[in-house]
Design an enzyme around this catalytic site. Structure first.
Site, PDB file in Angstrom:
ATOM      1  CB  CYS A  63      -4.647  10.708  11.817  1.00  0.00           C
ATOM      2  SG  CYS A  63      -3.200  10.104  12.626  1.00  0.00           S
ATOM      3  CG  ASP A  71       2.942   1.577   9.425  1.00  0.00           C
ATOM      4  OD1 ASP A  71       2.454   2.409  10.211  1.00  0.00           O
ATOM      5  OD2 ASP A  71       3.125   1.811   8.213  1.00  0.00           O
ATOM      6  NE  ARG A 129      -7.329   4.341   5.263  1.00  0.00           N
ATOM      7  CZ  ARG A 129      -6.606   5.230   5.918  1.00  0.00           C
ATOM      8  NH1 ARG A 129      -6.910   5.548   7.148  1.00  0.00           N
ATOM      9  NH2 ARG A 129      -5.564   5.797   5.341  1.00  0.00           N
ATOM     10  NE  ARG A 183       0.308  10.175  10.391  1.00  0.00           N
ATOM     11  CZ  ARG A 183      -0.017   9.252   9.505  1.00  0.00           C
ATOM     12  NH1 ARG A 183      -1.230   8.739   9.512  1.00  0.00           N
ATOM     13  NH2 ARG A 183       0.847   8.827   8.621  1.00  0.00           N
ATOM     14  CE  LYS A 216      -1.829   1.722   3.977  1.00  0.00           C
ATOM     15  NZ  LYS A 216      -1.555   3.162   4.056  1.00  0.00           N
ATOM     16  CG  ASN A 217       2.396   2.798   3.540  1.00  0.00           C
ATOM     17  OD1 ASN A 217       1.212   3.065   3.330  1.00  0.00           O
ATOM     18  ND2 ASN A 217       2.892   2.678   4.760  1.00  0.00           N
ATOM     19  NE  ARG A 223      -1.236  11.991   7.821  1.00  0.00           N
ATOM     20  CZ  ARG A 223      -0.949  13.244   8.114  1.00  0.00           C
ATOM     21  NH1 ARG A 223      -1.846  14.007   8.659  1.00  0.00           N
ATOM     22  NH2 ARG A 223       0.260  13.723   7.876  1.00  0.00           N
ATOM     23  CG  ASP A 242       6.322  20.569  10.110  1.00  0.00           C
ATOM     24  OD1 ASP A 242       5.800  19.441  10.127  1.00  0.00           O
ATOM     25  OD2 ASP A 242       7.379  20.831  10.717  1.00  0.00           O
TER      26      ASP A 242
HETATM   27  C1  UD1 Z   1       4.270   6.965   6.466  1.00  0.00           C
HETATM   28  C2  UD1 Z   1       3.366   5.775   6.289  1.00  0.00           C
HETATM   29  C3  UD1 Z   1       2.814   5.315   7.623  1.00  0.00           C
HETATM   30  C4  UD1 Z   1       3.954   5.064   8.612  1.00  0.00           C
HETATM   31  C5  UD1 Z   1       4.896   6.268   8.673  1.00  0.00           C
HETATM   32  C6  UD1 Z   1       6.139   6.009   9.508  1.00  0.00           C
HETATM   33  C7  UD1 Z   1       2.431   6.089   4.081  1.00  0.00           C
HETATM   34  C8  UD1 Z   1       1.248   6.414   3.246  1.00  0.00           C
HETATM   35  N1  UD1 Z   1       2.280   6.139   5.398  1.00  0.00           N
HETATM   36  O1  UD1 Z   1       3.491   8.022   7.025  1.00  0.00           O
HETATM   37  O2  UD1 Z   1       2.091   4.101   7.403  1.00  0.00           O
HETATM   38  O3  UD1 Z   1       3.405   4.833   9.882  1.00  0.00           O
HETATM   39  O4  UD1 Z   1       5.334   6.620   7.349  1.00  0.00           O
HETATM   40  O5  UD1 Z   1       6.857   4.948   8.983  1.00  0.00           O
HETATM   41  O6  UD1 Z   1       3.487   5.747   3.589  1.00  0.00           O
HETATM   42  N2  UD1 Z   1       6.770  14.619  10.614  1.00  0.00           N
HETATM   43  C9  UD1 Z   1       6.853  15.973  10.885  1.00  0.00           C
HETATM   44  N3  UD1 Z   1       6.537  16.839   9.876  1.00  0.00           N
HETATM   45  C10 UD1 Z   1       6.148  16.441   8.639  1.00  0.00           C
HETATM   46  C11 UD1 Z   1       6.066  15.042   8.369  1.00  0.00           C
HETATM   47  C12 UD1 Z   1       6.388  14.167   9.391  1.00  0.00           C
HETATM   48  O7  UD1 Z   1       7.198  16.377  11.991  1.00  0.00           O
HETATM   49  O8  UD1 Z   1       5.892  17.283   7.771  1.00  0.00           O
HETATM   50  C13 UD1 Z   1       7.121  13.646  11.683  1.00  0.00           C
HETATM   51  C14 UD1 Z   1       5.916  12.817  12.121  1.00  0.00           C
HETATM   52  O9  UD1 Z   1       5.162  13.469  13.109  1.00  0.00           O
HETATM   53  C15 UD1 Z   1       6.583  11.549  12.627  1.00  0.00           C
HETATM   54  C16 UD1 Z   1       7.820  11.411  11.741  1.00  0.00           C
HETATM   55  O10 UD1 Z   1       8.014  12.672  11.139  1.00  0.00           O
HETATM   56  O11 UD1 Z   1       6.996  11.701  13.957  1.00  0.00           O
HETATM   57  C17 UD1 Z   1       7.703  10.359  10.662  1.00  0.00           C
HETATM   58  O12 UD1 Z   1       6.502  10.561   9.925  1.00  0.00           O
HETATM   59  P1  UD1 Z   1       6.443  10.244   8.362  1.00  0.00           P
HETATM   60  O13 UD1 Z   1       7.562   9.332   8.019  1.00  0.00           O
HETATM   61  O14 UD1 Z   1       6.321  11.509   7.607  1.00  0.00           O
HETATM   62  O15 UD1 Z   1       5.061   9.475   8.227  1.00  0.00           O
HETATM   63  P2  UD1 Z   1       4.056   9.500   6.997  1.00  0.00           P
HETATM   64  O16 UD1 Z   1       4.796   9.722   5.736  1.00  0.00           O
HETATM   65  O17 UD1 Z   1       2.900  10.388   7.314  1.00  0.00           O
END
Ligand code: UD1
Length: 417
Positions: free
Chosen positions: A116, A304, A396, A121, A22-23, A92, A124
């Site tokens: 979420c 995950d 999902r 989440r 999926k991811n 998302r 930024d």
């Molecule tokens: C993706 C995965 C999700 C998985 C996560 C962590 C998809 C669709 N989803 O989510 O299943 O649980 O990776 O492996 O691939 N962060 C910030 N600012 C940002 C973005 C992230 O501070 O703009 C922080 C988050 O709060 C978190 C960390 O970075 O603590 C990692 O998050 P991130 O790797 O971005 O997760 P997703 O891409 O949302």
């Protein structure tokens, strides 16, 4: 709305195939917006999130066909550059269209995703990176409006490693003018796969699989054909279910090389694991040994798999701990596991699990994709009937999980709620 009814306990036994990840598929679908023409993505799982991304691409004007796990996306006539609130709030990952739209079509209007089930989440870093590439970004009425005549290369250092921000920025930078350097990139296999697919489509990304990637912008991304990698979290979930139920399960069509942290943790739990080229044979112990798990970025233990691992440890021979350092609030499964008679204490982002002899069936509620699979694992161990409400969460991220589990001997039925 459906629910699952599970009668336990059971010992899983047999073999199960892994679907595509999926991811990995969601960013690849968004990346099709960079090209003009027909992209073909193979080994696509039939999931609710894939249907949501399909709907979003159709709203943007793409023609999408999905048959036999093959997705064909025709992006030659986009008519709209907006991702509406109704879709972004259900998934998302819809925000992945922002980078490709700005890069290839000069602007994007994407609903802000909001929080979420397990915390705020933020996005930024996605916005910071687009701004560094020269996009004008404004937040207005709950939407992100981003625009740029042409993005330009820049040096971007991510303060934390983010899967989403790395993927989003890669998709934007491939069409930027000049060179972009991305530092502290996420190493998750799904990000690596995206970079490889983009390179096949004409992008110039160096350092694929490293913390630092250098992208030389090109004028066009060609339509691509790509086969999606196996879903490591689906494979890990079945491995956890085998261990929890003292079962023996062979998981096929998976990639054991990206599951090391999960398989190591399950080995500590007493599992006997044999690794093949594209399969894993898992024999669960009679009673699980306690373990101490900390989630980390890849190649660490994935957040995950945190909920599923906690379910396994509910019946361990002693006290275990599970700490989530990625999403510190990701514990909505804990109160539901307690309803099944698990003994879990939460202390901030640390869960202390006192193993109990047996779990008991009860009605519980699924709250997100992985929390739901943890509840399924617990229900398979529990004595008696468990009703898991709101299984749309599991739809999902897992294709036909109830059929796969039934084939492994589980007594699980999908029923209207
Ligand atoms: C993706 C995965 C999700 C998985 C996560 C962590 C998809 C669709 N989803 O989510 O299943 O649980 O990776 O492996 O691939 N962060 C910030 N600012 C940002 C973005 C992230 O501070 O703009 C922080 C988050 O709060 C978190 C960390 O970075 O603590 C990692 O998050 P991130 O790797 O971005 O997760 P997703 O891409 O949302």
């Amino acid at each position: 709305m459906d629910k699952f009814v599970i009668n336990g306990p059971c010992k899983l036994s047999g073999s199960v195939e892994t679907n595509g990840a999926k991811n990995a598929v969601l960013p690849l679908m968004a990346a099709s917006l960079l090209a003009r023409g027909e992209c073909v993505i193979k080994n696509v799982p039939n999931l609710r999130d894939v249907a949501t991304m399909t709907r979003l691409l159709e709203i943007l004007g793409a023609g999408v066909a999905f048959k036999n796990h093959v997705l064909t996306i025709d992006t030659s006539k986009l008519t709209c550059l907006e991702a509406p609130y109704d879709l972004v709030r259900t998934m998302r990952a819809s925000i992945y269209v922002m980078g490709p739209l700005v890069a290839a079509h000069k602007k994007a209007r994407v609903s802000q995703p909001g929080g979420c089930a397990w915390g705020p989440r933020p996005i930024d870093l996605h916005i910071m990176a687009l701004e560094r590439l020269g996009a004008k970004v404004a937040l207005e009425h709950g939407y992100i409006n981003a625009s740029a005549k042409r993005l330009r290369g820049a040096e971007i250092i991510f303060p934390v490693s983010s899967v989403g921000a790395t993927a989003q920025t890669l998709m934007a930078a491939v069409l930027a003018k000049g060179e972009t350097t991305l530092k502290n990139c996420a190493l998750e296999p799904e990000v690596v796969e995206l970079a490889k697919a983009l390179n096949k489509a004409g992008a110039k990304i160096q350092g694929v699989g490293d913390r630092t990637m250098t992208i030389t912008g090109v004028d066009a991304i060609e339509p691509f054909t790509h086969r999606v990698m196996p879903d490591r979290i689906e494979a890990g979930t079945f491995a956890a279910a085998a261990v929890a139920t003292a079962g023996r399960v062979k998981i096929t069509k998976c990639d054991p090389s990206n599951l090391s942290a999960v398989l190591d943790a399950l080995t500590v739990c007493g599992a006997d694991i044999e690794i093949g080229e594209d399969s894993i044979d898992v024999q669960g112990p009679d009673r699980v040994e306690p373990a101490h798990v900390v989630t980390r970025e890849y190649p660490g233990f994935p957040t995950d798999m945190q909920a599923q691992m906690m379910a396994v440890l509910c019946r361990a021979k002693g006290t275990s701990t599970v700490k989530d350092t990625i999403y510190t609030d990701r514990f909505t499964h804990v109160p539901e596991l307690r309803r099944l008679a698990a003994s879990i204490r939460l202390d901030g982002n640390l869960a202390v699990i006192h193993g109990v002899k047996g779990l008991e069936g009860a009605p519980v509620m699924a709250t997100d994709i992985r929390a739901s699979s943890a509840l399924i694992i617990a229900a398979l161990m529990a004595k008696g009937r468990t009703d898991i409400l709101r299984v749309y969460h599991i739809d999902r991220g897992y294709e036909k999980i109830e059929r796969k589990l039934r084939r492994l001997g589980a007594d699980i039925k999908r029923m209207p709620q």
